[in-house]
Write a protein that holds these residues in place. Structure first.
Motif, PDB file in Angstrom:
ATOM      1  N   VAL A  11     -29.140  30.826  17.790  1.00  0.00           N
ATOM      2  CA  VAL A  11     -28.290  30.112  17.865  1.00  0.00           C
ATOM      3  C   VAL A  11     -27.166  30.419  16.582  1.00  0.00           C
ATOM      4  O   VAL A  11     -27.706  30.825  15.762  1.00  0.00           O
ATOM      5  CB  VAL A  11     -27.937  28.575  18.037  1.00  0.00           C
ATOM      6  N   ARG A  12     -26.001  30.522  17.047  1.00  0.00           N
ATOM      7  CA  ARG A  12     -24.858  30.662  15.917  1.00  0.00           C
ATOM      8  C   ARG A  12     -24.168  29.370  15.690  1.00  0.00           C
ATOM      9  O   ARG A  12     -23.860  28.662  16.315  1.00  0.00           O
ATOM     10  CB  ARG A  12     -23.617  31.620  16.533  1.00  0.00           C
ATOM     11  N   ILE A  13     -24.477  28.812  14.358  1.00  0.00           N
ATOM     12  CA  ILE A  13     -23.733  27.760  13.708  1.00  0.00           C
ATOM     13  C   ILE A  13     -22.505  28.385  12.843  1.00  0.00           C
ATOM     14  O   ILE A  13     -22.681  29.200  11.958  1.00  0.00           O
ATOM     15  CB  ILE A  13     -24.705  27.048  12.925  1.00  0.00           C
ATOM     16  N   VAL A  22     -23.391  40.671  20.687  1.00  0.00           N
ATOM     17  CA  VAL A  22     -21.946  41.089  20.508  1.00  0.00           C
ATOM     18  C   VAL A  22     -20.738  40.096  20.779  1.00  0.00           C
ATOM     19  O   VAL A  22     -21.036  39.116  21.527  1.00  0.00           O
ATOM     20  CB  VAL A  22     -21.601  42.393  21.514  1.00  0.00           C
ATOM     21  N   TYR A  23     -19.728  40.092  20.438  1.00  0.00           N
ATOM     22  CA  TYR A  23     -18.506  39.255  20.360  1.00  0.00           C
ATOM     23  C   TYR A  23     -17.990  39.929  21.956  1.00  0.00           C
ATOM     24  O   TYR A  23     -17.881  40.826  22.198  1.00  0.00           O
ATOM     25  CB  TYR A  23     -17.334  39.603  19.423  1.00  0.00           C
ATOM     26  N   PRO A  24     -17.999  38.887  22.672  1.00  0.00           N
ATOM     27  CA  PRO A  24     -18.061  39.189  24.216  1.00  0.00           C
ATOM     28  C   PRO A  24     -16.657  39.881  24.749  1.00  0.00           C
ATOM     29  O   PRO A  24     -16.799  40.692  25.799  1.00  0.00           O
ATOM     30  CB  PRO A  24     -17.731  37.805  25.121  1.00  0.00           C
ATOM     31  N   ILE A  43     -16.949  27.313  18.231  1.00  0.00           N
ATOM     32  CA  ILE A  43     -16.182  28.270  18.138  1.00  0.00           C
ATOM     33  C   ILE A  43     -15.813  28.437  16.855  1.00  0.00           C
ATOM     34  O   ILE A  43     -15.605  27.451  16.128  1.00  0.00           O
ATOM     35  CB  ILE A  43     -15.114  28.246  19.249  1.00  0.00           C
ATOM     36  N   GLY A  44     -15.423  29.708  16.384  1.00  0.00           N
ATOM     37  CA  GLY A  44     -15.072  29.989  15.084  1.00  0.00           C
ATOM     38  C   GLY A  44     -13.713  29.564  15.018  1.00  0.00           C
ATOM     39  O   GLY A  44     -12.833  30.334  14.542  1.00  0.00           O
ATOM     40  N   ASP A  45     -13.263  28.328  15.086  1.00  0.00           N
ATOM     41  CA  ASP A  45     -11.818  28.032  14.785  1.00  0.00           C
ATOM     42  C   ASP A  45     -11.674  27.212  13.345  1.00  0.00           C
ATOM     43  O   ASP A  45     -12.524  26.244  13.109  1.00  0.00           O
ATOM     44  CB  ASP A  45     -11.279  26.968  15.967  1.00  0.00           C
TER      45      ASP A  45
HETATM   46  C1  MLT Z   1     -15.846  32.998  17.806  1.00  0.00           C
HETATM   47  O1  MLT Z   1     -16.139  32.027  17.629  1.00  0.00           O
HETATM   48  O2  MLT Z   1     -16.578  33.982  17.953  1.00  0.00           O
HETATM   49  C2  MLT Z   1     -14.079  33.342  17.624  1.00  0.00           C
HETATM   50  O3  MLT Z   1     -13.588  32.065  17.220  1.00  0.00           O
HETATM   51  C3  MLT Z   1     -13.666  33.919  18.892  1.00  0.00           C
HETATM   52  C4  MLT Z   1     -12.483  34.583  18.265  1.00  0.00           C
HETATM   53  O4  MLT Z   1     -11.969  34.631  17.196  1.00  0.00           O
HETATM   54  O5  MLT Z   1     -11.708  35.096  19.297  1.00  0.00           O
END
Ligand code: MLT
Length: 406
Positions: free
Chosen positions: A384-386, A131-133, A41-43
């Motif tokens: 995959v997304r890294i 896509v971003y779900p 996750i993009g945290d």
């Molecule tokens: C992601 O990993 O795609 C993002 O963190 C999701 C988000 O920002 O809600």
């Protein structure tokens, strides 16, 4: 009898990132000895910029004194923040956006998910794949789709991304009413040039359509010829809404602050063809369902625009982009084809196998979490997304482990 919204039953069992978190937790229980490195996750992982923390503290102290205390804030956000957003994020880049066209919120996820409430249920929607779900799921919940069949919801026009088109979808082959775009893209990390974005804006004009433009990752753009905002493109004020966030720009994922731009000239239509201001409708929605963002958080966000705040936020971004460069270089050395990661914190990797299989391999053999491309749609299968959000030390360690298992 209390009945449920049956559209929810069409959804996949859980939200992608919840599903991944559960799989990682199960694995950690089974293998407590394995130290896990999260590139899923993009945290963000780095502390807020010092300038933001200082402003945050000062504002908290103001709340402790009757003479400076604040209750409910202005509906659109405090003018001190709106004015800086308009000037520095838009006007400084030649985009004609004024402070009264910006509405502060607690996240681009909420705004991009909630905005669909403004539109009729029988409109034609174009959504990229992968896509971003959130874009897709919120429309499913609202009843704008049919059932989920063979990895696709009926009634949606999917804009397919592939190696051939560089994961920048072609214009829809038929008229549509609502178009979701995200650049730099989540999940693929690709960016769009001004001429190509212009073609989307022109298409929207031609068909009286609207573009929902998610620019949450604009801060990662290093190539200054690329647009950071859709309003850098001619004609966008009439046909586009833009979502922005402090989450990735300045480390606010846990602090929560974002904003949505709806120009006063941006219109949608009634059944009879009457023009309606989307700005007014969104403000009406937000004032009914939301009470804006807390005063200390808006002060912290304002500090991003100070001289020190800008330098400190840029240092955070640069750090994550050093990670992205390292991930790309190491994977390329292993012979894996990578997309994105040059102007974005996400690297989209051709895994040469099923994406969940690759996810399991990295988790179980290397203790590294990535995001399987299939979770972003049918066209994400095989990728995959890294994510580059972690410390450089952890990214180096992750890549060393990955090298051993690939
Ligand atoms: C992601 O990993 O795609 C993002 O963190 C999701 C988000 O920002 O809600």
């Amino acid at each position: 009898m209390i009945r449920v919204n049956e559209n929810y039953l069409k959804l996949q069992t859980s939200y992608l990132f919840s599903e991944i978190a559960q799989r990682v937790a199960d694995f950690q229980t089974a293998r407590p000895d394995m130290e896990i490195i999260k590139l899923g996750i993009g945290d963000v992982t780095r502390a807020l910029p010092r300038a933001c923390i200082d402003a945050f503290h000062r504002a908290v102290d103001e709340m402790a004194d009757d003479t400076t205390f604040r209750g409910y804030g202005p509906d659109q956000g405090y003018p001190f923040l709106l004015e800086k957003i308009a000037r520095q994020d838009f006007q400084a880049r030649g985009a004609d956006i004024t402070e009264d066209e910006i509405i502060v919120s607690d996240g681009a996820k909420c705004d991009s998910g909630n905005i669909q409430e403004l539109f009729a249920t029988d409109i034609k929607i174009a959504i990229p794949d992968p896509v971003y779900p959130v874009y897709l799921d919120t429309n499913v919940m609202a009843g704008r789709t049919g059932s989920f069949i063979e990895g696709r919801y009926e009634g949606i026009l999917y804009l397919e991304g592939s190696r051939e088109n560089g994961f920048i979808p072609d214009l829809p082959p038929e008229p549509v009413d609502l178009i979701y775009l995200c650049f730099p893209n989540n999940p693929t990390g690709v960016t769009i040039t001004k001429p190509r974005l212009q073609a989307w804006v022109d298409f929207a004009h031609e068909h009286n359509a609207l573009i929902l433009y998610d620019a949450a990752y604009e801060a990662f753009i290093r190539d200054d010829t690329l647009p950071k905002s859709i309003y850098e493109v001619e004609g966008a004020r009439e046909v586009a809404i833009e979502f922005r966030s402090f989450s990735k720009t300045a480390g606010f994922t846990g602090t929560r602050c974002a904003y949505t731009v709806i120009p006063k000239t941006c219109m949608a239509f009634t059944r009879n063809g009457d023009r309606q201001s989307l700005h007014d409708m969104w403000l009406r929605r937000q004032t009914t369902k939301f009470n804006s963002v807390s005063y200390p958080v808006q002060r912290a966000a304002e500090a991003v625009y100070s001289e020190e705040g800008r330098a400190q936020s840029q240092a955070l971004i640069d750090g994550y982009m050093t990670n992205a460069d390292h991930i790309r270089a190491e994977l390329a050395a292993l012979g894996y084809e990578c997309i994105g990661g040059e102007n974005s914190p996400y690297i989209w990797v051709d895994s040469r196998t099923e994406s969940w299989k690759f996810f399991d391999l990295l988790l179980e053999e290397a203790g590294v979490v990535c995001t399987p491309g299939a979770g972003f749609g049918r066209c994400g299968e095989g990728y995959v997304r890294i994510s580059a959000f972690n410390s450089f030390e952890n990214v180096q360690k992750a890549m060393q482990r990955i090298k051993k298992v690939l």
